[in-house]
Design a protein around this motif. Structure first.
Motif, PDB file in Angstrom:
ATOM      1  N   THR A  73      74.247  26.518  94.338  1.00 21.37           N
ATOM      2  CA  THR A  73      75.178  27.093  95.311  1.00 21.37           C
ATOM      3  C   THR A  73      75.376  28.564  94.975  1.00 21.37           C
ATOM      4  O   THR A  73      75.772  28.908  93.842  1.00 21.37           O
ATOM      5  CB  THR A  73      76.526  26.370  95.286  1.00 21.37           C
ATOM      6  N   LEU A  74      75.075  29.428  95.889  1.00 20.38           N
ATOM      7  CA  LEU A  74      75.215  30.872  95.698  1.00 20.38           C
ATOM      8  C   LEU A  74      76.523  31.325  96.310  1.00 20.38           C
ATOM      9  O   LEU A  74      76.839  30.996  97.458  1.00 20.38           O
ATOM     10  CB  LEU A  74      74.049  31.619  96.335  1.00 20.38           C
ATOM     11  N   THR A  75      77.278  32.076  95.545  1.00 24.05           N
ATOM     12  CA  THR A  75      78.564  32.605  96.017  1.00 24.05           C
ATOM     13  C   THR A  75      78.341  33.984  96.612  1.00 24.05           C
ATOM     14  O   THR A  75      77.716  34.839  95.973  1.00 24.05           O
ATOM     15  CB  THR A  75      79.563  32.688  94.862  1.00 24.05           C
ATOM     16  N   PRO A  76      78.836  34.230  97.832  1.00 21.29           N
ATOM     17  CA  PRO A  76      78.681  35.590  98.408  1.00 21.29           C
ATOM     18  C   PRO A  76      79.363  36.635  97.537  1.00 21.29           C
ATOM     19  O   PRO A  76      80.360  36.374  96.862  1.00 21.29           O
ATOM     20  CB  PRO A  76      79.357  35.477  99.782  1.00 21.29           C
ATOM     21  N   THR A  77      78.789  37.784  97.566  1.00 21.92           N
ATOM     22  CA  THR A  77      79.339  38.871  96.747  1.00 21.92           C
ATOM     23  C   THR A  77      80.742  39.250  97.180  1.00 21.92           C
ATOM     24  O   THR A  77      81.542  39.748  96.371  1.00 21.92           O
ATOM     25  CB  THR A  77      78.424  40.100  96.832  1.00 21.92           C
ATOM     26  N   THR A  78      81.080  39.027  98.455  1.00 19.17           N
ATOM     27  CA  THR A  78      82.424  39.392  98.925  1.00 19.17           C
ATOM     28  C   THR A  78      83.494  38.485  98.342  1.00 19.17           C
ATOM     29  O   THR A  78      84.670  38.850  98.297  1.00 19.17           O
ATOM     30  CB  THR A  78      82.471  39.330 100.465  1.00 19.17           C
ATOM     31  N   GLU A  79      83.094  37.251  97.889  1.00 22.53           N
ATOM     32  CA  GLU A  79      84.057  36.311  97.342  1.00 22.53           C
ATOM     33  C   GLU A  79      84.140  36.361  95.823  1.00 22.53           C
ATOM     34  O   GLU A  79      84.912  35.615  95.214  1.00 22.53           O
ATOM     35  CB  GLU A  79      83.692  34.881  97.784  1.00 22.53           C
ATOM     36  N   LEU A  80      83.322  37.202  95.207  1.00 21.30           N
ATOM     37  CA  LEU A  80      83.363  37.301  93.755  1.00 21.30           C
ATOM     38  C   LEU A  80      84.650  37.981  93.302  1.00 21.30           C
ATOM     39  O   LEU A  80      85.142  38.911  93.941  1.00 21.30           O
ATOM     40  CB  LEU A  80      82.150  38.082  93.241  1.00 21.30           C
ATOM     41  N   ILE A  81      85.180  37.525  92.189  1.00 20.73           N
ATOM     42  CA  ILE A  81      86.416  38.113  91.649  1.00 20.73           C
ATOM     43  C   ILE A  81      86.047  39.348  90.839  1.00 20.73           C
ATOM     44  O   ILE A  81      85.162  39.303  89.980  1.00 20.73           O
ATOM     45  CB  ILE A  81      87.162  37.090  90.773  1.00 20.73           C
TER      46      ILE A  81
END
Length: 277
Positions: A73-81
């Motif tokens: 599962t890849l997390t979008p960069t906009t949702e990274l903390i």
């Protein structure tokens, strides 16, 4: 005529007057066959080396590795903390400084002529007795009676001592006449032997037929060392430099004396250059 026939004809011409049973003739006849055989072997070896992995993989098809698919599962960069901010290091707080004691002061204002009913008690100038325990100021405040307790008379900085001037070196006195003259170790005979062994006759002077006496002057110091070498009268042709070179090679002399004390003496030495027949 074909190429093979032409090559065979050439071989026949080359070996027409030679022994055809010799190995060279046989090798040239079988050259094309050997070349073809070598090419076939080379192609076969290259094929085996290049396709051997495929053949092994095909022969061992039942041992094929099973590929396991792992879901990612890849997390979008906009949702990274975003990482926490780097806080600056806190500088150490300076130690609290003690507040100096306050000095008692008395309000003192410029005198002003007013009617008695307009006079304010605080505007009255302080008395002499009050000024003995308080300092005049623009405001009145309580504090210590000793108005000079915090006043420290600074000690005068010590003046740097002047650096002692270096003592001038005593000027060396070189004498020209003494009671006992300096001498070469072993005497004049040993000095002439040393000059004869060390002196070289310059080739320029020898070819030009130059000969004569070179007068050299030098100083024999109190320790017997030789310095201030110079040619007083030379003859050229490299003889002057050769004479100076001999003096520079000399060991320490026995210094001259005046009243039993070693002194520096200026010494003159003639060195003769003579061509041998």
């Amino acid at each position: 005529m074909s190429k093979k026939t032409e090559i065979s004809h050439t071989d026949e011409l080359l070996f027409s007057f030679k022994n055809k049973e010799y190995g060279a003739f046989q090798l040239r006849k079988k050259l094309n066959r050997y070349l073809l055989f070598s090419l076939l072997i080379g192609f076969a070896f290259t094929f085996i080396v290049y396709f051997s992995p495929l053949l092994l993989f095909w022969l061992r098809g039942e041992d094929k590795a099973q590929t396991e698919v792992i879901p990612v599962t890849l997390t979008p960069t906009t949702e990274l903390i975003s990482p926490p901010p780097v806080l600056p290091e806190e500088l150490p707080k300076p130690p609290p400084q003690e507040e100096p004691p306050k000095v008692a002061t008395k309000r003192f204002v410029a005198p002003e002529i007013r009617p008695d009913e307009e006079v304010i008690e605080d505007d009255l100038p302080p008395t002499v007795e009050e000024l003995q325990t308080a300092a005049p100021s623009v405001v009145t405040q309580e504090g210590t009676d000793d108005i000079y307790q915090d006043y420290v008379i600074p000690e005068p900085e010590p003046e740097p001592e002047p650096e002692p001037e270096p003592e001038p070196e005593p000027e060396r006195k070189v004498m020209t006449y003494v009671e006992q003259w300096p001498s070469f170790p072993g005497g004049e005979r040993e000095m002439f032997r040393f000059i004869g062994e060390s002196l070289r006759y310059p080739s320029v002077a020898a070819n030009a037929g130059i000969q004569g006496v070179v007068h050299v002057q030098f100083v024999v110091d109190v320790d017997g060392s030789i310095d201030e070498i110079k040619v007083v009268r030379g003859i050229g042709g490299g003889c002057d430099e050769a004479a100076v070179e001999v003096i520079e090679k000399m060991p320490k002399w026995i210094p001259g004396e005046q009243n039993g004390i070693p002194v520096a003496v200026r010494y003159n030495l003639p060195i003769r250059f003579i061509l041998q027949n």
